[in-house]
Design an enzyme around this catalytic site. Sequence first.
Site, PDB file in Angstrom:
ATOM      1  CE  LYS A 114      -4.334   0.873   0.523  1.00 33.95           C
ATOM      2  NZ  LYS A 114      -5.827  -0.137  -0.136  1.00 33.95           N
ATOM      3  CG  ASP A 154      -7.166   3.143  -1.144  1.00 33.97           C
ATOM      4  OD1 ASP A 154      -7.747   1.998  -1.595  1.00 33.97           O
ATOM      5  OD2 ASP A 154      -7.045   3.883  -0.294  1.00 33.97           O
TER       6      ASP A 154
HETATM    7  P1  NAD Z   1     -12.702   7.337  -3.010  1.00 31.01           P
HETATM    8  O1  NAD Z   1     -12.521   9.297  -2.788  1.00 31.01           O
HETATM    9  O2  NAD Z   1     -13.302   7.577  -4.540  1.00 31.01           O
HETATM   10  O3  NAD Z   1     -14.079   7.943  -1.805  1.00 31.01           O
HETATM   11  C1  NAD Z   1     -14.580   7.878  -1.073  1.00 31.01           C
HETATM   12  C2  NAD Z   1     -15.687   8.280  -0.754  1.00 31.01           C
HETATM   13  O4  NAD Z   1     -16.154   8.661   0.882  1.00 31.01           O
HETATM   14  C3  NAD Z   1     -16.281  10.050  -1.165  1.00 31.01           C
HETATM   15  O5  NAD Z   1     -17.439   9.335  -1.091  1.00 31.01           O
HETATM   16  C4  NAD Z   1     -16.212  10.847   0.551  1.00 31.01           C
HETATM   17  O6  NAD Z   1     -16.573  11.840   0.369  1.00 31.01           O
HETATM   18  C5  NAD Z   1     -16.180   9.841   1.378  1.00 31.01           C
HETATM   19  N1  NAD Z   1     -15.440  10.241   2.981  1.00 31.01           N
HETATM   20  C6  NAD Z   1     -14.352  10.408   3.460  1.00 31.01           C
HETATM   21  N2  NAD Z   1     -14.005  10.579   4.586  1.00 31.01           N
HETATM   22  C7  NAD Z   1     -15.590  10.427   4.946  1.00 31.01           C
HETATM   23  C8  NAD Z   1     -15.407  10.209   6.204  1.00 31.01           C
HETATM   24  N3  NAD Z   1     -15.417  10.486   6.871  1.00 31.01           N
HETATM   25  N4  NAD Z   1     -16.693  10.381   6.022  1.00 31.01           N
HETATM   26  C9  NAD Z   1     -17.966   9.603   5.039  1.00 31.01           C
HETATM   27  N5  NAD Z   1     -17.427   9.537   4.173  1.00 31.01           N
HETATM   28  C10 NAD Z   1     -16.120  10.117   4.093  1.00 31.01           C
HETATM   29  O7  NAD Z   1     -12.568   6.472  -2.231  1.00 31.01           O
HETATM   30  P2  NAD Z   1     -13.080   4.930  -2.854  1.00 31.01           P
HETATM   31  O8  NAD Z   1     -12.067   4.529  -3.743  1.00 31.01           O
HETATM   32  O9  NAD Z   1     -14.054   4.628  -3.714  1.00 31.01           O
HETATM   33  O10 NAD Z   1     -11.936   3.850  -1.563  1.00 31.01           O
HETATM   34  C11 NAD Z   1     -13.342   3.638  -0.421  1.00 31.01           C
HETATM   35  C12 NAD Z   1     -13.165   3.150   0.438  1.00 31.01           C
HETATM   36  O11 NAD Z   1     -13.027   2.034  -0.951  1.00 31.01           O
HETATM   37  C13 NAD Z   1     -11.490   2.885   1.240  1.00 31.01           C
HETATM   38  O12 NAD Z   1     -11.514   2.674   2.428  1.00 31.01           O
HETATM   39  C14 NAD Z   1     -11.258   2.327  -0.025  1.00 31.01           C
HETATM   40  O13 NAD Z   1      -9.176   1.392   0.491  1.00 31.01           O
HETATM   41  C15 NAD Z   1     -11.427   0.805  -0.330  1.00 31.01           C
HETATM   42  N6  NAD Z   1     -11.187   0.316  -1.207  1.00 31.01           N
HETATM   43  C16 NAD Z   1     -11.506   0.570  -3.022  1.00 31.01           C
HETATM   44  C17 NAD Z   1     -11.081  -0.345  -3.448  1.00 31.01           C
HETATM   45  C18 NAD Z   1     -11.127   1.348  -4.970  1.00 31.01           C
HETATM   46  O14 NAD Z   1     -10.829   0.166  -5.508  1.00 31.01           O
HETATM   47  N7  NAD Z   1     -11.337   1.874  -5.607  1.00 31.01           N
HETATM   48  C19 NAD Z   1     -10.769  -1.278  -3.726  1.00 31.01           C
HETATM   49  C20 NAD Z   1     -10.423  -1.772  -1.922  1.00 31.01           C
HETATM   50  C21 NAD Z   1     -11.287  -0.980  -1.523  1.00 31.01           C
END
Ligand code: NAD
Length: 430
Positions: A114, A154
């Site tokens: 990561k 991410d």
């Molecule tokens: P992103 O940046 O596209 O979206 C994150 C979302 O969460 C946004 O809407 C943001 O406003 C919101 N957010 C952030 N902090 C917040 C809080 N404290 N309270 C409420 N909302 C909040 O990110 P993403 O890629 O969608 O990732 C989201 C989660 O999924 C993370 O934990 C990431 O590690 C996990 N994840 C992502 C992927 C991927 O393919 N993108 C894969 C596996 C896991």
Amino acid sequence: MSHNLRSGLYDTSPLYQNAVLDLDMAGNKMGLDMNVLERLKMPKKAMCVSIPVRMDDGSVKTFEGYRVQHSTTLGPGKGGIRFHPEVNLSEVSALAMLMTMKCSLVGLPLGGAKGGVRVDPAQLSRAEHQSLTRRFTMEIISMIGPEQDVPAPDIGTDSQHMAWMMDTYSMAKGYAVPGVVTGKPVEIGGSLGRPESTGRGVVYVIEHAIELLNKRGEQKFILKNCTAAVNGFGKVGAVAALELAMRGCKVVAVSDFFGGLYDKNGLDVPAVIAYMNTNRTLKGYPNAQQITNEELFALPVDILIPAAIDGVITRENMKNIKAKIISEGANGPITSEAQTYLENNGCFIIPDILANAGGVIVSYFEWVQGLQQFFWNEREVNEKLAEIMLGAFNRVAGNAEKYKCGMKTAALISSVERLSKAMLLRGLFP
Ligand code: NAD
């Protein structure tokens, strides 16, 4: 004289402490070799870098960045790059550990890694994003590569950041190296279906959970009669909400960093996505009631998807949760304590390393397609994704029954079973 061999460098964050607690629980349950268990509590390698960036106003700001490889036993490191103001070494190390477990669980020939930069991405212009990404890539260049460690998007990063990383790495090598990252735009070697893959996977496993619970006779669920709430409306949450709505499920609430939206009759998810794409936030969306994230967690819904960030369901709010199924879109959204409480109260939790594995599975497809220079259509990608997710779900559900434990412990047992065999076969160097 006894020495404490740990400096405490890695275990300062709740996410790391929870990850170790969960690992201990799984290790003890399966009777894991203590030497293996202890090794898995530490990352293999960590790099901390300073990233100076010339800002648009001419000043220079220096940001903290990290890349951590937790394990490369099964293959090259794999894991996203996070741009977020709370990023630190401990959190990145915990997320790298989760990646090791995820890749092992779903049977990929990849290890866990990561990376992240401690920055508020919303405060940067596009030019500043590009400078930060390119300089960060250069600082960690000795650690990454298609055979060594392959980053992906991410929180706070997307396919454009991956394109800049790929270009920077390629410039340094003198030739194009698309395999250095995944989650790239399709035009430069990305895979069809990658942007939707994590959200889709989150919903595939909800369908499997419903089937399992119906078979057990505990509940009678039909997805199109269910209600759902989604916390976090980014790359994972928005797609998961849309996939649920497409299956007839009533998505009554969604939220982002600034708060949430609620409509008891179900939100018009495509309209909310269109609003989000234009305004970069849900705030101000006219056709729903505004609620807080805490109010969203307390809604009487059937399905809850925490898809924002870690540590959002804790001892503080666990008693408010009414959902019957939780699919962890985010990494580590539920603390170990809240997890135990919710499972003891009949909630079926599909753990992160299973629920959100869709992203790394299609990242793996992208890496394979890139190495072969032979690209698949989206139907093939989705079919292969669904097949791997189903296999992993069944292995985890099987272990939950065998070891009489919750799905989280069972998922860790399933990944450690594969990983520990590989570790013992390879042996300890020297
Ligand atoms: P992103 O940046 O596209 O979206 C994150 C979302 O969460 C946004 O809407 C943001 O406003 C919101 N957010 C952030 N902090 C917040 C809080 N404290 N309270 C409420 N909302 C909040 O990110 P993403 O890629 O969608 O990732 C989201 C989660 O999924 C993370 O934990 C990431 O590690 C996990 N994840 C992502 C992927 C991927 O393919 N993108 C894969 C596996 C896991």
